[in-house]
Motif scaffolding. Structure first.
Motif, PDB file in Angstrom:
ATOM      1  N   THR A 242       0.732  -1.773   0.336  1.00  0.00           N
ATOM      2  CA  THR A 242       0.153   0.129  -0.757  1.00  0.00           C
ATOM      3  C   THR A 242       1.270   1.290  -0.306  1.00  0.00           C
ATOM      4  N   TYR A 243       0.865   2.059  -0.688  1.00  0.00           N
ATOM      5  CA  TYR A 243       0.977   3.712  -1.268  1.00  0.00           C
ATOM      6  C   TYR A 243       0.399   4.654  -0.444  1.00  0.00           C
ATOM      7  N   LYS A 245      -0.301   8.892  -0.142  1.00  0.00           N
ATOM      8  CA  LYS A 245       0.278  10.411   0.242  1.00  0.00           C
ATOM      9  C   LYS A 245      -0.869  11.462  -0.216  1.00  0.00           C
ATOM     10  N   GLU A 274       3.756  10.168   4.178  1.00  0.00           N
ATOM     11  CA  GLU A 274       3.736   9.888   2.934  1.00  0.00           C
ATOM     12  C   GLU A 274       3.851   8.211   3.899  1.00  0.00           C
ATOM     13  N   SER A 275       2.861   7.378   3.583  1.00  0.00           N
ATOM     14  CA  SER A 275       3.500   5.861   4.011  1.00  0.00           C
ATOM     15  C   SER A 275       3.626   5.232   2.604  1.00  0.00           C
ATOM     16  N   TYR A 276       4.428   3.782   2.373  1.00  0.00           N
ATOM     17  CA  TYR A 276       4.838   2.549   2.109  1.00  0.00           C
ATOM     18  C   TYR A 276       4.476   1.543   3.255  1.00  0.00           C
ATOM     19  N   TYR A 295       7.198  -0.727   7.417  1.00  0.00           N
ATOM     20  CA  TYR A 295       5.911   0.456   6.820  1.00  0.00           C
ATOM     21  C   TYR A 295       7.558   1.214   7.194  1.00  0.00           C
ATOM     22  N   ASP A 297       6.913   5.506   6.679  1.00  0.00           N
ATOM     23  CA  ASP A 297       5.774   6.831   7.343  1.00  0.00           C
ATOM     24  C   ASP A 297       6.963   8.147   7.156  1.00  0.00           C
TER      25      ASP A 297
END
Length: 658
Positions: A242-243, A245, A274-276, A295, A297
């Motif tokens: 999941t990405y 923005k 912004e999170s990956y 993750y 962040d």
């Protein structure tokens, strides 16, 4: 037979949201995102249908629907947060799909910047909260579940236009596309909520507040994009990337109250996250299940501080910039021991880095923490009527770096420090033959102090100097919760809870002298309360929902002062009338008692009641229009004294779903 009872009890806990959810669909999403035994999942879940009917456009407003949860606004920073049974944002972590999201420096996440569009649910755990989910869950947890497709092809498109004081002042737009097949899925979505100005109630005639009915310095603009890719190579396995923005801008309207507090005009041109993150679930045979997550962040925040209207117009002000990030990972291994017994172990690691500077060309101050958590939980099905679940965890936090650049050109480095805590909790649940259930839980949970609580050297809102306290201990909360979920009939259900939370070693600012403060583990605060949620159907055409919260806060150290932003009573009620299938009308009422806006009790936000009305009409399958009036009677009210909320405002919109 027992699994049917569990599903019914889970469904019943959703009644207060005014909407039923298919148990299997929601259970699947919860299994992926929220770690914990099925019996331990006592979350109240808010669905998109309820959010839309009550016209809640951000997460903070939507969470206020839940009994025991109260919306809180920091007027001086224009932040929207919530209190869960008295616990504030620092004590109740927020998760995206089970992944922690927060502000590494102070923990004060502005939930007003988080949009409700493209979320499949909002979940609030108020009592028993599984320690498998990670550290710092002293006061419960909040989980925001992002949508994923359930059909081979899904799409939606929506647009709403807002008006206030005779002018268009806002718009809300969102779109999504989902594709799913046997090997996986793809979900792409985007949304934006832009507010050009906040319209004042007609009864407000205050030049500081604004001119021509427009609140001064009140604009905001929030955008969010989500890309979610999932792989399902086997029936019980799933791997998701999941990405997210999220870009935000906001302004802070000036104080217009009766105290000596001076108005200021702060602006945040940058409030970006912004999170990956990756999540996986792998099933090994019929016994073991491994869940994994990792993750990254980031949070970037720029603040321009103008202390007068003249400074704002001339662009003369102070500057502050954050550039933070968090890296983390977690593993959970669970084993199905007997028919319904389950044993689980979890390990979590994360590193928080805060970088801050007071001028564009200045070097960054830098702070770094590392946190570990080991936990275990056992679910025991005693018999057909009784379930017992218990959990423990051991957490530790190490300060790896704390470096500050002083105004005289020198650099201060603080010594490394660490904290260790042990947490435990237990819950027993009894299932009646009539589908009701009652649960009693006990817990002793903690929260590590934030970087700001340990290292801040100023309180700009109060003009005070702060002494650092790197060795602050963790706060602790001893809690007791008794919750009854029941049916009055097939068409009426309710959830009722009584609870007691005792917070010890509370971190509170102590005045050293008039100009100097220091955060210390000096407080004890007790919260005692009652929550009630009811949902029912009067006739086939009429459905109602009701949420009531009663809480009493008792600060044992009278020198500390009052708990701010916490009303003793709050109520939300709504009624939906469907005269014929295409049309539905929802009338809602929100009311709360007064609350303190500062710790000495000299500023108090008066109690208020606000009425909202919304109409939805389905033109053809998938295509609908809507219209709403919020603050129908143009009430002048405030969550924080001196910061009036928006007056009567209108919205119309159109939505298409395929």
């Amino acid at each position: 037979m027992k699994m049917k009872k569990t599903t019914l009890c889970t469904t019943l806990s959703l009644l207060i949201t005014g909407n039923f959810i298919a148990g299997n669909t929601q259970a699947s999403e919860n299994t992926m995102t929220v770690w914990g035994s099925p019996v331990a999942n006592t979350s109240t879940i808010i669905t998109p249908d309820t959010v839309n009917k009550l016209d809640k456009r951000n997460v903070a407003e939507a969470l206020g629907i839940v009994p025991g949860v109260t919306l809180q606004k920091s007027g001086a920073r224009n932040e929207q947060q919530v209190r869960v049974r008295g616990f504030d944002n620092r004590q109740v972590p927020v998760f995206y799909d089970g992944v922690p999201i927060y502000i590494p420096y102070d923990g004060n996440l502005d939930l007003g910047r988080f949009l409700t569009s493209n979320l499949s649910s909002l979940e609030v755990s108020k009592g028993y909260t599984s320690l498998l989910q990670g550290p710092n869950q002293m006061g419960g947890s909040i989980n925001l579940t992002t949508s994923k497709p359930k059909e081979p092809l899904e799409a939606s498109l929506g647009y709403r236009q807002g008006w206030s004081r005779g002018s268009d002042n806002a718009f809300d737009a969102d779109a999504s596309l989902g594709i799913k097949n046997d090997i996986g899925y793809l979900q792409v979505s985007g949304s934006q909520l832009k507010q050009r100005f906040v319209g004042l109630p007609h009864s407000i005639d205050n030049p500081t507040a604004g001119e021509d009915g427009r609140r001064t310095n009140s604009a905001s603009d929030d955008k969010r994009g989500i890309v979610k890719v999932g792989f399902t190579p086997r029936e019980n396995d799933e791997y998701t990337f999941t990405y997210i923005k999220q870009d935000g801008e906001k302004q802070n309207p000036p104080y217009m109250g009766n105290s000596s507090q001076m108005p200021r005009y702060w602006q945040w041109p940058e409030y970006d996250k912004e999170s990956y993150y990756y999540q996986g679930i792998t099933r090994f045979g019929d016994i073991f299940t491994l869940k994994s997550r990792a993750y990254h962040d980031t949070f970037k925040n720029t603040l321009l501080m103008y202390n007068s209207l003249s400074d704002l117009k001339q662009g003369k002000g102070n500057y502050s910039h954050y550039d933070d990030y968090t890296d983390g990972a977690g593993l959970q291994l669970s084993a199905d021991m007997r028919e319904r017994d389950r044993l689980a172990f979890a390990a979590h690691w994360k590193e928080d880095v805060h970088r801050e500077k007071g001028a564009e060309n200045a070097p960054y101050d830098r702070y770094k923490d590392r946190t570990w958590s080991l936990s275990s939980e056992y679910q025991w099905a005693v018999n057909d009527a009784w379930d017992v679940v218990a959990g423990i965890s051991y957490d530790w936090r190490d300060s790896l770096e704390a470096m500050k650049h002083e105004n005289n050109g020198t650099t201060t480095r603080y010594d490394d420090n660490s904290q260790r805590v042990f947490n435990w909790q237990a819950m027993a649940k009894y299932h009646f033959d009539n589908r009701d259930d009652i649960a009693l839980s006990f817990s002793d949970r903690s929260r590590f102090p934030t970087l700001k609580e340990r290292y801040t050297t100023s309180r700009p809102a109060y003009g005070q100097v702060a002494l650092v306290n790197p060795n602050l201990k963790a706060e602790r909360a001893h809690s007791i919760d008794l919750t009854y979920n029941g049916y009055l009939s097939d068409n009426w259900g309710y959830e009722a809870s009584v609870y007691y939370n005792r917070v010890s070693d509370a971190i509170l600012a102590q005045n050293i002298d008039a100009n100097t403060v220091q955060n210390r583990n000096s407080g004890r605060v007790d919260y005692t309360g009652f929550d009630l949620g009811i949902k029912g159907q009067i006739f086939e055409e009429v459905r109602i929902g009701f949420s009531y919260s009663l809480i009493h806060s008792d600060v044992k150290d009278k020198e500390v002062g009052k708990i701010t932003g916490l009303p003793t009573q709050s109520v939300i009620g709504w009624i939906t009338y469907t005269p014929w299938t295409p049309l539905s009308l929802t009338l809602s009422e929100e009311a709360r008692s007064s609350s303190y806006s500062n710790t000495d009790g000299s500023q108090r936000a008066a109690g208020f009641a606000v009425t909202n009305l919304r109409a939805d009409y389905q033109i053809v399958k998938g295509l609908s229009v809507n219209a709403s009036v919020n603050n129908l009677f143009d009430t002048a009210y405030a969550y924080s004294e001196g910061f009036v909320e928006q007056g009567r405002n209108f919205w119309t919109g159109i939505e298409y779903k395929y």
